[in-house]
Structure formats: C-alpha cells, structure tokens
Design a protein around this motif. Structure first.
Motif, PDB file in Angstrom:
ATOM      1  N   PHE A  48       0.877  -1.171   0.000  1.00 13.05           N
ATOM      2  CA  PHE A  48       0.000   0.000   0.000  1.00 13.05           C
ATOM      3  C   PHE A  48       0.914   1.221   0.000  1.00 13.05           C
ATOM      4  CE2 PHE A  48      -2.614  -3.387   1.390  1.00 13.05           C
ATOM      5  CZ  PHE A  48      -3.910  -3.062   1.042  1.00 13.05           C
ATOM      6  N   VAL A  49       0.676   2.132  -0.930  1.00  9.36           N
ATOM      7  CA  VAL A  49       1.493   3.349  -1.055  1.00  9.36           C
ATOM      8  C   VAL A  49       0.632   4.502  -0.559  1.00  9.36           C
ATOM      9  CG1 VAL A  49       2.826   4.789  -2.651  1.00  9.36           C
ATOM     10  CG2 VAL A  49       2.643   2.327  -3.063  1.00  9.36           C
ATOM     11  N   ILE A  50       0.915   4.968   0.638  1.00  7.00           N
ATOM     12  CA  ILE A  50       0.007   5.920   1.288  1.00  7.00           C
ATOM     13  C   ILE A  50       0.640   7.314   1.352  1.00  7.00           C
ATOM     14  CG2 ILE A  50      -1.211   6.441   3.450  1.00  7.00           C
ATOM     15  CD1 ILE A  50      -1.289   3.378   3.918  1.00  7.00           C
ATOM     16  N   SER A  51      -0.028   8.270   0.704  1.00  5.35           N
ATOM     17  CA  SER A  51       0.410   9.669   0.829  1.00  5.35           C
ATOM     18  C   SER A  51      -0.704  10.512   1.446  1.00  5.35           C
ATOM     19  CB  SER A  51       0.820  10.230  -0.540  1.00  5.35           C
ATOM     20  OG  SER A  51      -0.227  10.046  -1.460  1.00  5.35           O
ATOM     21  N   LEU A  75       4.187   6.646   2.767  1.00  4.29           N
ATOM     22  CA  LEU A  75       4.375   5.523   3.688  1.00  4.29           C
ATOM     23  C   LEU A  75       4.018   4.244   2.936  1.00  4.29           C
ATOM     24  CD1 LEU A  75       4.944   4.754   6.692  1.00  4.29           C
ATOM     25  CD2 LEU A  75       2.467   4.797   7.022  1.00  4.29           C
ATOM     26  N   LEU A  76       5.021   3.360   2.798  1.00  2.00           N
ATOM     27  CA  LEU A  76       4.739   2.075   2.144  1.00  2.00           C
ATOM     28  C   LEU A  76       4.382   1.064   3.220  1.00  2.00           C
ATOM     29  CD1 LEU A  76       7.643   1.761  -0.498  1.00  2.00           C
ATOM     30  CD2 LEU A  76       5.571   3.153  -0.576  1.00  2.00           C
ATOM     31  N   VAL A  77       3.268   0.394   3.044  1.00  2.00           N
ATOM     32  CA  VAL A  77       2.885  -0.676   3.974  1.00  2.00           C
ATOM     33  C   VAL A  77       3.062  -1.988   3.230  1.00  2.00           C
ATOM     34  CG1 VAL A  77       1.072  -1.651   5.423  1.00  2.00           C
ATOM     35  CG2 VAL A  77       1.199   0.841   5.106  1.00  2.00           C
ATOM     36  N   PHE A  78       4.019  -2.783   3.689  1.00  2.00           N
ATOM     37  CA  PHE A  78       4.250  -4.101   3.093  1.00  2.00           C
ATOM     38  C   PHE A  78       3.326  -5.101   3.778  1.00  2.00           C
ATOM     39  CE2 PHE A  78       8.008  -3.802   0.306  1.00  2.00           C
ATOM     40  CZ  PHE A  78       8.336  -2.472   0.531  1.00  2.00           C
ATOM     41  N   THR A  79       2.503  -5.757   2.978  1.00  6.91           N
ATOM     42  CA  THR A  79       1.586  -6.760   3.533  1.00  6.91           C
ATOM     43  C   THR A  79       1.838  -8.089   2.816  1.00  6.91           C
ATOM     44  OG1 THR A  79      -0.214  -6.466   1.919  1.00  6.91           O
ATOM     45  CG2 THR A  79      -0.155  -4.919   3.785  1.00  6.91           C
ATOM     46  N   PHE A 138      11.002  -5.607   0.615  1.00 12.34           N
ATOM     47  CA  PHE A 138      11.270  -4.532   1.583  1.00 12.34           C
ATOM     48  C   PHE A 138      12.758  -4.121   1.502  1.00 12.34           C
ATOM     49  CE2 PHE A 138      11.827  -3.747   6.373  1.00 12.34           C
ATOM     50  CZ  PHE A 138      11.123  -2.551   6.400  1.00 12.34           C
ATOM     51  N   GLY A 139      13.635  -5.110   1.506  1.00 13.13           N
ATOM     52  CA  GLY A 139      15.073  -4.837   1.419  1.00 13.13           C
ATOM     53  C   GLY A 139      15.447  -4.164   0.107  1.00 13.13           C
ATOM     54  N   ALA A 181       8.800   4.310   5.681  1.00  7.38           N
ATOM     55  CA  ALA A 181       8.502   5.737   5.550  1.00  7.38           C
ATOM     56  C   ALA A 181       9.527   6.335   4.594  1.00  7.38           C
ATOM     57  CB  ALA A 181       8.589   6.407   6.918  1.00  7.38           C
ATOM     58  N   LEU A 182       9.044   7.078   3.588  1.00  7.13           N
ATOM     59  CA  LEU A 182       9.935   7.695   2.597  1.00  7.13           C
ATOM     60  C   LEU A 182       9.826   9.209   2.703  1.00  7.13           C
ATOM     61  CD1 LEU A 182       8.963   5.552  -0.541  1.00  7.13           C
ATOM     62  CD2 LEU A 182      10.943   5.224   0.957  1.00  7.13           C
TER      63      LEU A 182
END
Ligand SMILES: Cc1cc2nc3c(=O)[nH]c(=O)nc-3n(C[C@H](O)[C@H](O)[C@H](O)COP(=O)(O)O)c2cc1C
Length: 210
Positions: A48-51, A75-79, A138-139, A181-182
């Motif tokens: 999920f790419v959340i701005s 904010l990237l949420v890795f699920t 993620f890495g 978090a970017l």
C-alpha cells in the motif's frame, strides 16, 4: 561501488521534513520491490502506497506516534498473504504462463508440488513464508531509496492487528508486515543523524570457507 556508498549514506531516519517526493522517485522504489525475486515466483505480498495525510494521522498512534509516519512523504505498507492459498498460487502461474505465451497447464506439476508442500504448513507458517518474501521486496525498496538519495525508515514498531483492521486487510486475505517511511531527513532534532553507522566487522559477520 555506488550502491555501497548509498548504503553507507542511508540511515533509519527518525525525523523527516514532510517534503513531498517527486512521484518518479516513489515509483522507482516501488518498482525495485516489484522486481524482487520470490520463492517459486509467487509474489505473495502487496504494497500500500500511502500519501493521504488523514490516513497517515490515523496510522500514527498505531505506530506508537513515531514522527516519521506523519512527517514522511509516502508511507509504504508491506503486507503478505494471510496463507499460501492454492487459488492465488494458480492465478499467478496462469498469469505468468499467459505473459510468456505458454500453455496454462505447463506448470501444473510445479503448482501441485507447491500446494502439496504448503498443505503440510499451518496457516501461521504459510503467512510466515509469505512475509519472508515481503521482506525481500522490503530490502530491495530500502536499497533503491538509498540509491536514489531518498531517506527511508524501515519500521516494524506498530500494532499489526490494529493496522490490519484500519486498512481492512483481512477481507483482502492480507496481513501487515513492515512499514517503509519515505521522505527527506531533518537532521536537526534527529539524535541518530550524527551517530556513526555501526555494523559487525566482516570477520565476525562471515565465515569464509575456501
Ligand atoms: C524490520 C525492521 C524494523 C524496524 N523498526 C523500526 C521502527 O519501528 N522505528 C525506527 O525508528 N526504526 C526501526 N528500524 C530501524 C533499525 O533500528 C535500524 O535500521 C538499525 O538500527 C540499523 O541502523 P541504520 O538503518 O540507521 O543503519 C527497523 C529496521 C528494520 C530492518
């Protein structure tokens, strides 16, 4: 090597400026995660790419009010998949075969083997397997951000159940794994920015067998 220079430059940024990143930078970071290798190519994870500022505000208390959540640009949420579901495995193989112009039954044996393997796992073990694949992406995203000169904070300090509920992940067969978090570092007020990066010395980190 440029990548190593970038990995030495990056750090787990504690404070960010709130500056919005150019979309093409975010796109490249996501692309690096999408290109990650995964076990049997199943890609059992979703980002999920959340701005959206309101959503980040809601996530903030779930992540123990760590400032990077609201100070980040994205904010990237890795699920990861909640389980290694045969239908979803079939779908990815069908898609891959179609993209390659191969008959759909070309990989029937591989799919049967995977389903047989995962049937010996508990659901928790299946999710664990999926989340390990998410960690590879993620890495890759962490390294890509560094290479692009974008600050990034890898985060696991959040309540997974609460985030799953907020993002309605259960209905999507997903569970949250990690956050990235970017944004742009704000060195003033960031206690970590002046500290030396410390890693185990190579001789303790590896065992060389010649
Ligand atoms: C899976 C994972 C979870 C982490 N969780 C958090 C977190 O919730 N908050 C935070 O500020 N840093 C978090 N970190 C950052 C680590 O503490 C940091 O990467 C580590 O101490 C090495 O420092 P460096 O990244 O600055 O080189 C996390 C890192 C990883 C890889």
């Amino acid at each position: 090597m440029e990548l190593l220079k970038a990995l030495k430059w990056r750090y787990a940024t504690k404070r960010m400026t709130g500056e919005k990143l150019d979309q093409h930078l975010v796109d490249q970071i996501v692309e690096a995660a999408r290109l990650a290798p995964t076990s049997a190519g199943v890609q059992p994870f979703h980002i999920f790419v959340i701005s959206n500022p309101e959503l980040k505000e809601k996530i903030s208390p779930i992540a123990f009010n760590q400032p990077q959540i609201t100070e980040s640009s994205h904010l990237l949420v890795f699920t990861a998949w909640d389980k290694m579901d045969p239908e979803r495995i079939q779908a990815i193989y069908d898609y891959t075969n179609k993209e390659r112009g191969l008959p759909l039954d070309k990989t029937a044996d591989v799919v049967a083997g995977l389903n047989s393997l995962f049937s010996t796992f508990t659901e928790e073990q299946q999710h664990h397997h999926a989340s390990k694949q998410a960690h590879i992406g993620f890495g890759m995203a962490i390294a890509a951000a560094a290479e692009l000169g974008v600050d990034a904070t890898p985060m696991e300090g959040f309540d997974k159940n609460q985030l799953d509920e907020l993002l309605d992940l259960k209905s999507k067969g997903l569970m949250s794994c990690t956050l990235l978090a970017l944004g742009r570092r704000q060195p003033e007020g960031d206690w970590l920015s002046i500290l030396k990066k410390v890693r185990l010395p190579t001789e303790k980190f590896i065992t060389e067998i010649k």
